[in-house]
Design a protein around this motif. Structure first.
Motif, PDB file in Angstrom:
ATOM      1  N   ILE A 146      31.847   2.102  -2.228  1.00 16.78           N
ATOM      2  CA  ILE A 146      31.674   0.674  -2.012  1.00 16.78           C
ATOM      3  C   ILE A 146      31.397  -0.013  -3.344  1.00 16.78           C
ATOM      4  O   ILE A 146      31.242   0.640  -4.369  1.00 16.78           O
ATOM      5  CB  ILE A 146      30.519   0.398  -1.022  1.00 16.78           C
ATOM      6  CG1 ILE A 146      29.223   1.054  -1.521  1.00 16.78           C
ATOM      7  CG2 ILE A 146      30.879   0.890   0.379  1.00 16.78           C
ATOM      8  CD1 ILE A 146      28.003   0.793  -0.658  1.00 16.78           C
ATOM      9  N   ALA A 147      31.346  -1.332  -3.309  1.00 25.57           N
ATOM     10  CA  ALA A 147      31.140  -2.117  -4.524  1.00 25.57           C
ATOM     11  C   ALA A 147      29.671  -2.123  -4.916  1.00 25.57           C
ATOM     12  O   ALA A 147      28.990  -3.148  -4.874  1.00 25.57           O
ATOM     13  CB  ALA A 147      31.656  -3.539  -4.323  1.00 25.57           C
ATOM     14  N   ARG A 148      29.199  -0.951  -5.273  1.00 27.42           N
ATOM     15  CA  ARG A 148      27.816  -0.806  -5.721  1.00 27.42           C
ATOM     16  C   ARG A 148      27.830   0.210  -6.858  1.00 27.42           C
ATOM     17  O   ARG A 148      28.421   1.290  -6.711  1.00 27.42           O
ATOM     18  CB  ARG A 148      26.929  -0.335  -4.570  1.00 27.42           C
ATOM     19  CG  ARG A 148      25.521   0.038  -4.966  1.00 27.42           C
ATOM     20  CD  ARG A 148      24.686   0.436  -3.762  1.00 27.42           C
ATOM     21  NE  ARG A 148      23.880  -0.691  -3.290  1.00 27.42           N
ATOM     22  CZ  ARG A 148      22.992  -0.605  -2.308  1.00 27.42           C
ATOM     23  NH1 ARG A 148      22.812   0.540  -1.685  1.00 27.42           N
ATOM     24  NH2 ARG A 148      22.296  -1.656  -1.947  1.00 27.42           N
ATOM     25  N   PRO A 149      27.201  -0.102  -7.985  1.00 31.67           N
ATOM     26  CA  PRO A 149      27.267   0.821  -9.130  1.00 31.67           C
ATOM     27  C   PRO A 149      26.828   2.235  -8.798  1.00 31.67           C
ATOM     28  O   PRO A 149      27.435   3.204  -9.266  1.00 31.67           O
ATOM     29  CB  PRO A 149      26.320   0.175 -10.151  1.00 31.67           C
ATOM     30  CG  PRO A 149      26.290  -1.271  -9.787  1.00 31.67           C
ATOM     31  CD  PRO A 149      26.438  -1.327  -8.292  1.00 31.67           C
ATOM     32  N   GLU A 150      25.784   2.368  -7.977  1.00 34.25           N
ATOM     33  CA  GLU A 150      25.264   3.702  -7.655  1.00 34.25           C
ATOM     34  C   GLU A 150      26.308   4.562  -6.940  1.00 34.25           C
ATOM     35  O   GLU A 150      26.336   5.790  -7.121  1.00 34.25           O
ATOM     36  CB  GLU A 150      24.019   3.585  -6.778  1.00 34.25           C
ATOM     37  CG  GLU A 150      22.848   2.907  -7.450  1.00 34.25           C
ATOM     38  CD  GLU A 150      22.886   1.387  -7.327  1.00 34.25           C
ATOM     39  OE1 GLU A 150      21.923   0.751  -7.777  1.00 34.25           O
ATOM     40  OE2 GLU A 150      23.876   0.850  -6.786  1.00 34.25           O
ATOM     41  N   ALA A 151      27.145   3.938  -6.118  1.00 35.93           N
ATOM     42  CA  ALA A 151      28.155   4.691  -5.378  1.00 35.93           C
ATOM     43  C   ALA A 151      29.200   5.288  -6.315  1.00 35.93           C
ATOM     44  O   ALA A 151      29.697   6.397  -6.092  1.00 35.93           O
ATOM     45  CB  ALA A 151      28.822   3.804  -4.334  1.00 35.93           C
TER      46      ALA A 151
END
Length: 298
Positions: free
Chosen positions: A205-210
């Motif tokens: 998803i659009a999340r840096p951690e992912a």
């Protein structure tokens, strides 16, 4: 903290990937006579009704398992995908797929008398449902349901008595700290039991951690000198590039997911290389559907 319910997402494209990998991995590990311990860190309710209120609300199974069991599905599937479809069908009677088995029931169906299954679930409602569903199996000591934090709970079972184990870790990632906890769990697990198999599912998803998670897990495996395998399945376009401070994307809009394994069976890579292109083709929601597979180590 307890907002996530997998019942809304049961049988979606992420489950197709995750459970195909789980089945193929277990089939290989169970070829040896020695007992196997399976540790499921986020077990959920175990069984799900695809015609129930939760699944019907999201409708995600329609673009997942239902595509593979529909009359329009190809008659010839890649072996790993066919084994997955056969497993789901085994929990249903007749041509309609109403029941979806989660990882606890998939694993239990494959395990032998000498094997053990440890199921962790903290969500109070899902934990009660899981305990009730498992009780119907009358599996005795083979299956244990623990209302504990799976990240921490698996520690007391590593290493297992027969020194053979599979850890399946698939948290909801609704809490941002889950990404770091997955990394910490793998690092600790490799110290406690370096030869165990660990399979981690994560959302793309659009999340840096992912986007950072698989890179961090790859670094961990390489530093430990362990083989690894990383598979992704994309079914539709989304915000591919992570943005700092991005809000989490709702699961019904999940465009892609991945599976990262440390100490994977050598048979898994060729099985996925055949199955992933078919998954991407059959589960595609737009022209951006794709797959990837890479591995490394000894």
């Amino acid at each position: 903290m307890f907002s996530y319910r997998h019942a809304f997402h049961a049988g979606n494209h992420a489950d197709v990937l995750k459970h195909s990998v789980l089945i193929a991995t277990l089939q290989h590990l169970l070829q040896k006579d020695a007992a196997l311990t399976v540790l499921d860190t986020h077990a959920g309710a175990g069984l799900y009704r695809l015609d129930g209120d939760y699944a019907a609300t999201s409708g995600e199974a329609a673009d997942g398992i239902q595509r593979l069991v529909s009359p329009a599905a190809p008659t010839t599937l890649a072996p790993a995908l066919q084994d997955y479809v056969d497993m789901v069908r085994a929990f249903n009677q007749g041509p309609t797929t109403r029941v979806y088995p989660g990882s606890p029931f998939i694993a239990q169906r494959l395990l032998r008398a000498q094997d053990r299954l440890k199921l962790f679930e903290l969500h109070p409602t899902d934990a009660r449902a899981l305990a009730g569903n498992i009780a119907q199996l009358e599996a005795g000591r083979q299956v244990a349901v623990l209302t504990e934090d799976g990240f921490e709970g698996i520690r007391k079972f590593l290493p297992p008595p027969a020194r053979r184990a599979l850890v399946l870790c698939d948290p909801s990632y609704e809490i941002k700290s889950d990404y770091g906890r997955v990394q910490d769990m793998l690092q600790d697990g490799l110290k406690r039991f370096a030869t165990g198999v660990c399979a981690v599912w994560y959302p793309l998803i659009a999340r840096p951690e992912a986007h950072d998670l698989p890179r961090r897990l790859k670094t961990l495996a390489q530093k430990a000198g362990k083989p690894w395998l990383h598979a992704t399945l994309t079914v539709k376009g989304g915000k591919a590039a992570p943005a700092a401070g991005a809000d989490r994307q709702r699961r019904p809009g999940l465009p892609a997911s991945g599976m990262f394994l440390v100490n994977p069976p050598y048979t898994l890579e060729p099985a996925l290389r055949e199955a992933l292109p078919q998954m991407a083709e059959l589960l595609a929601q737009d022209r951006h559907a794709a797959w990837s597979l890479e591995g490394g180590g000894s």
